[in-house]
Design a protein around this motif. Sequence first.
Motif, PDB file in Angstrom:
ATOM      1  N   VAL A  95       0.830  -1.204   0.000  1.00  0.00           N
ATOM      2  CA  VAL A  95       0.000   0.000   0.000  1.00  0.00           C
ATOM      3  C   VAL A  95       0.865   1.255   0.000  1.00  0.00           C
ATOM      4  CG1 VAL A  95      -1.449   1.409   1.529  1.00  0.00           C
ATOM      5  CG2 VAL A  95      -2.089  -0.961   1.028  1.00  0.00           C
ATOM      6  N   CYS A 104      -5.009   4.774   3.619  1.00  0.00           N
ATOM      7  CA  CYS A 104      -5.338   3.390   3.971  1.00  0.00           C
ATOM      8  C   CYS A 104      -5.531   3.290   5.473  1.00  0.00           C
ATOM      9  CB  CYS A 104      -4.231   2.448   3.519  1.00  0.00           C
ATOM     10  SG  CYS A 104      -4.451   0.748   4.103  1.00  0.00           S
ATOM     11  N   LEU A 115      -9.293   1.660   1.645  1.00  0.00           N
ATOM     12  CA  LEU A 115      -8.334   2.429   0.839  1.00  0.00           C
ATOM     13  C   LEU A 115      -9.038   3.571   0.125  1.00  0.00           C
ATOM     14  CD1 LEU A 115      -6.473  -0.421  -1.142  1.00  0.00           C
ATOM     15  CD2 LEU A 115      -6.149   0.291   1.223  1.00  0.00           C
TER      16      LEU A 115
END
Lengths: 160, 160
Positions: A95, A104, A115
């Motif tokens: 991420v 996130c 997200l």
Amino acid sequence: MQRKKHLHRIDAIDRRILAELQIDGGLSHADLAERVGASAASCWRRVKALEAAGVLQATVRLVDPAAVGRGVNVLCNLRVRSHTREVRASFEAFVRSRPEILDCYSMSGDWDYLLRVVAADVADYERFLMGTLLEHPSVGAASSHFALAQVKHTTAIPIG
Amino acid sequence: MQRKKHLHRIDAIDRRILAELQIDGGLSHADLAERVGASAASCWRRVKALEAAGVLQATVRLVDPAAVGRGVNVLCNLRVRSHTREVRASFEAFVRSRPEILDCYSMSGDWDYLLRVVAADVADYERFLMGTLLEHPSVGAASSHFALAQVKHTTAIPIG
DNA sequence: CATGAAAGCCATGGTAA
DNA sequence: TTACCATGGCTTTCATG
């Protein structure tokens, strides 16, 4: 990259400094001092202390997402394939490595993560979802929701 | 408050300027010029043009939410009581007026809006939810989810 | 002990060529 | 683009409450 050296007591003037700087980070110390009702020197010392304590963080310029072809916001609920430490760490590193994922959150409830992804358009997001996100070994299920509009978006934390 | 005067063609150097400034908004024009490979004067003109076009927006300083007692993120799905223009406008004005609501997206799907709210703790959020949010006449149902952690949070839009 | 006032240095923004 | 200059902000010093 260690922060938060020492808990610095934040008083009323510090709070006014934070409130001003998170609205206009380009203020000179002189202007800032005038607005918060302190001298420029005192103001300068306080700013340094707040920076050292990690309370005042980066100075950033905000960019209009639509102007650089990232006008579409997608909120994506996601489950990881398993909840082991390794898989979660792998997912979180992934991420952080993907620039189109702006936010996130690790969540309580039905989904593991939420997200926020910025994309050029629906097709662009489809490529990201199918080609990148769902391809990652740590990712289980995902459920995407498109934002129709960004009603509010601010970086200013309420102070006081 | 009119922006976006005229679509300014954004070239490669402009993109590098945007990429740098959204990471470090405190860069001097000289340093910025060096990083993007242009002269300081040219750089300065480009920055002014990007500002005039509304591409480059505010300079802000980021504040650590936990340090000012706003360490808890709550994501809240919400439905309005009716979908008339008036009710939606009333709700959106309300959202913009509440400083603890940092983000709000109008959504497709089951829920009308997604909010991100920062609170001091669970009890603080409970007061906001029961005492303020659900009290507003425009609000129908709400479903709140607490973030366990903020895995990623950036203001930097991917450029390029 | 922290603040406020003052002053000098230096870097910076802005302009002219 | 390069060069230049004047403006103004940053930083330190010092005296004060």
